[in-house]
Design a protein around this motif. Structure first.
Motif, PDB file in Angstrom:
ATOM      1  N   ARG A  30     -31.641  62.064  63.283  1.00 52.91           N
ATOM      2  CA  ARG A  30     -30.734  62.978  62.590  1.00 52.91           C
ATOM      3  C   ARG A  30     -30.296  64.099  63.527  1.00 52.91           C
ATOM      4  O   ARG A  30     -31.119  64.687  64.233  1.00 52.91           O
ATOM      5  CB  ARG A  30     -31.411  63.584  61.361  1.00 52.91           C
ATOM      6  CG  ARG A  30     -31.816  62.565  60.306  1.00 52.91           C
ATOM      7  CD  ARG A  30     -32.485  63.241  59.121  1.00 52.91           C
ATOM      8  NE  ARG A  30     -32.894  62.283  58.103  1.00 52.91           N
ATOM      9  CZ  ARG A  30     -34.056  61.650  58.109  1.00 52.91           C
ATOM     10  NH1 ARG A  30     -34.939  61.892  59.079  1.00 52.91           N
ATOM     11  NH2 ARG A  30     -34.350  60.790  57.154  1.00 52.91           N
TER      12      ARG A  30
ATOM     13  N   GLY B  17     -22.033  68.049  57.990  1.00 53.52           N
ATOM     14  CA  GLY B  17     -22.973  68.796  58.806  1.00 53.52           C
ATOM     15  C   GLY B  17     -24.129  68.001  59.361  1.00 53.52           C
ATOM     16  O   GLY B  17     -24.979  68.537  60.072  1.00 53.52           O
ATOM     17  N   ARG B  18     -24.199  66.704  59.067  1.00 56.28           N
ATOM     18  CA  ARG B  18     -25.321  65.896  59.540  1.00 56.28           C
ATOM     19  C   ARG B  18     -24.865  64.485  59.886  1.00 56.28           C
ATOM     20  O   ARG B  18     -24.165  63.832  59.113  1.00 56.28           O
ATOM     21  CB  ARG B  18     -26.418  65.816  58.491  1.00 56.28           C
ATOM     22  CG  ARG B  18     -27.572  64.871  58.900  1.00 56.28           C
ATOM     23  CD  ARG B  18     -28.564  64.660  57.787  1.00 56.28           C
ATOM     24  NE  ARG B  18     -29.346  65.874  57.512  1.00 56.28           N
ATOM     25  CZ  ARG B  18     -30.289  65.928  56.579  1.00 56.28           C
ATOM     26  NH1 ARG B  18     -30.540  64.857  55.823  1.00 56.28           N
ATOM     27  NH2 ARG B  18     -30.972  67.046  56.388  1.00 56.28           N
TER      28      ARG B  18
ATOM     29  N   GLU C 118     -28.099  67.689  63.286  1.00 54.12           N
ATOM     30  CA  GLU C 118     -27.445  68.618  62.367  1.00 54.12           C
ATOM     31  C   GLU C 118     -27.382  70.013  62.963  1.00 54.12           C
ATOM     32  O   GLU C 118     -28.202  70.390  63.810  1.00 54.12           O
ATOM     33  CB  GLU C 118     -28.183  68.650  61.030  1.00 54.12           C
ATOM     34  CG  GLU C 118     -29.638  69.026  61.112  1.00 54.12           C
ATOM     35  CD  GLU C 118     -30.336  68.865  59.780  1.00 54.12           C
ATOM     36  OE1 GLU C 118     -29.706  69.103  58.746  1.00 54.12           O
ATOM     37  OE2 GLU C 118     -31.526  68.485  59.774  1.00 54.12           O
TER      38      GLU C 118
ATOM     39  N   LYS D 245     -30.215  70.781  65.736  1.00 54.18           N
ATOM     40  CA  LYS D 245     -31.532  70.150  65.615  1.00 54.18           C
ATOM     41  C   LYS D 245     -31.359  68.644  65.701  1.00 54.18           C
ATOM     42  O   LYS D 245     -30.613  68.048  64.935  1.00 54.18           O
ATOM     43  CB  LYS D 245     -32.197  70.534  64.297  1.00 54.18           C
ATOM     44  CG  LYS D 245     -33.636  70.035  64.178  1.00 54.18           C
ATOM     45  CD  LYS D 245     -34.310  70.569  62.919  1.00 54.18           C
ATOM     46  CE  LYS D 245     -35.745  70.077  62.802  1.00 54.18           C
ATOM     47  NZ  LYS D 245     -36.406  70.609  61.573  1.00 54.18           N
TER      48      LYS D 245
ATOM     49  N   LEU E  60     -20.049  68.274  63.186  1.00 51.94           N
ATOM     50  CA  LEU E  60     -21.160  68.931  62.494  1.00 51.94           C
ATOM     51  C   LEU E  60     -20.755  70.279  61.913  1.00 51.94           C
ATOM     52  O   LEU E  60     -21.481  70.836  61.098  1.00 51.94           O
ATOM     53  CB  LEU E  60     -22.324  69.130  63.467  1.00 51.94           C
ATOM     54  CG  LEU E  60     -22.878  67.867  64.126  1.00 51.94           C
ATOM     55  CD1 LEU E  60     -24.020  68.224  65.070  1.00 51.94           C
ATOM     56  CD2 LEU E  60     -23.334  66.859  63.083  1.00 51.94           C
TER      57      LEU E  60
ATOM     58  N   THR F 104     -26.622  60.825  60.877  1.00 52.46           N
ATOM     59  CA  THR F 104     -27.892  60.108  60.849  1.00 52.46           C
ATOM     60  C   THR F 104     -27.692  58.714  61.438  1.00 52.46           C
ATOM     61  O   THR F 104     -26.883  57.929  60.939  1.00 52.46           O
ATOM     62  CB  THR F 104     -28.433  59.988  59.414  1.00 52.46           C
ATOM     63  OG1 THR F 104     -28.601  61.297  58.864  1.00 52.46           O
ATOM     64  CG2 THR F 104     -29.767  59.263  59.405  1.00 52.46           C
TER      65      THR F 104
ATOM     66  N   ALA G 254     -27.900  73.837  62.481  1.00 45.93           N
ATOM     67  CA  ALA G 254     -28.699  74.725  61.634  1.00 45.93           C
ATOM     68  C   ALA G 254     -28.616  76.140  62.206  1.00 45.93           C
ATOM     69  O   ALA G 254     -29.412  76.525  63.064  1.00 45.93           O
ATOM     70  CB  ALA G 254     -30.149  74.252  61.587  1.00 45.93           C
TER      71      ALA G 254
END
Length: 258
Positions: free
Chosen positions: A148, A128-129, A150, A157, A61, A131, A152
């Motif tokens: 998801r 960065g994510r 990610e 989150k 991430l 899913t 932040a």
């Protein structure tokens, strides 16, 4: 005869002291229930977790933070430091159908159906994510989910959308020293109790922590949110929305894996 009387008196004192200690232990164990700290929660037990080959592996991430999904659960790490661990060997999520009544500490759950088995079918990774997509199901049907994860800023989150659910229960691996964090929850050890967050607690605001040294917040705000630590080996987070999330601090205060 006097020494026998003294021995009997000492034995009686020891017996009374032992019985008193047992009574105190029982009081400490059951006091949360008597005070209503478990009031309004229904138990939701994790089901089976199945992870298809396309969804397995480690996703980066950024900032040294990674997320992995395998048959034994989901983990989030910063380097070698564990930040988040789902319940081991069971579903990370259960979808529920039903409703709640009341608010705050007077919230009551009314659950009609639990879809507690989780199948993760695939992983879509963007910078960065991560899913994950799949289904939550029981013997009578299923509902799709999108999960998801990610980074932040200073938090990780972890958010989910479950089409058709009224609420979601997150099943986390239990860690020692799971404590509430004001203003959402009182600053006490949550072991053996279940508590609803104060409705004014901002979404994502840190609500509890554990020996991992990470703080966890719950969202969204304008729904019933609670933390249930009554079951051995896991911490259940109840959020009455079809779209909910956990915010996990991306830096462990303990500096270790707990």
């Amino acid at each position: 005869m006097r020494w026998r009387e003294q021995d009997i008196s000492r034995s009686m004192v020891a017996l009374v002291a032992s019985l008193g200690a047992l009574a105190l232990l029982g009081l400490v164990t059951h006091l949360p229930k008597w005070l209503g700290e478990d009031h309004g929660f229904q138990t939701v037990t994790p089901g089976l977790l199945t992870v298809r080959p396309d969804a397995k592996g480690v996703a980066t991430l950024g900032g040294g933070v990674t997320v992995s999904m395998y048959a034994d659960g989901m983990r989030v790490l910063r380097g070698d430091t564990l930040l988040f661990q789902s319940v081991i060997g069971g579903s990370l999520l259960s979808a529920v159908e039903g409703h709640t009544t009341g608010s705050g500490a007077s919230t009551h759950e009314h659950i009609d159906r639990r879809l507690d088995n989780m199948r993760v079918d695939g992983l879509v990774f963007l910078p960065g994510r991560a899913t994950y997509v799949g289904e939550l199901f029981d013997a009578h049907g299923s509902v799709p989910f999108t999960l998801r994860v990610e980074l932040a800023g200073g938090v990780v989150k972890i958010g989910v959308n479950v089409n058709g659910a009224d609420g979601v229960v997150w099943h986390l691996d239990h860690r020692p020293l799971t404590e509430g964090l004001p203003p959402g929850l009182p600053h006490v050890n949550l072991r053996g109790s279940a508590r609803w967050l104060r409705p004014t607690t901002l979404e994502g605001q840190a609500a509890f922590s554990s020996s991992l040294g990470t703080d966890i917040g719950l969202g969204p705000q304008r729904v019933a949110r609670g933390v249930d630590v009554r079951a051995k080996g896991r911490t259940d987070v109840h959020i009455w929305s079809d779209a909910s999330f956990l915010s996990v601090s991306s830096q462990s205060r303990s500096g270790g894996s707990g």
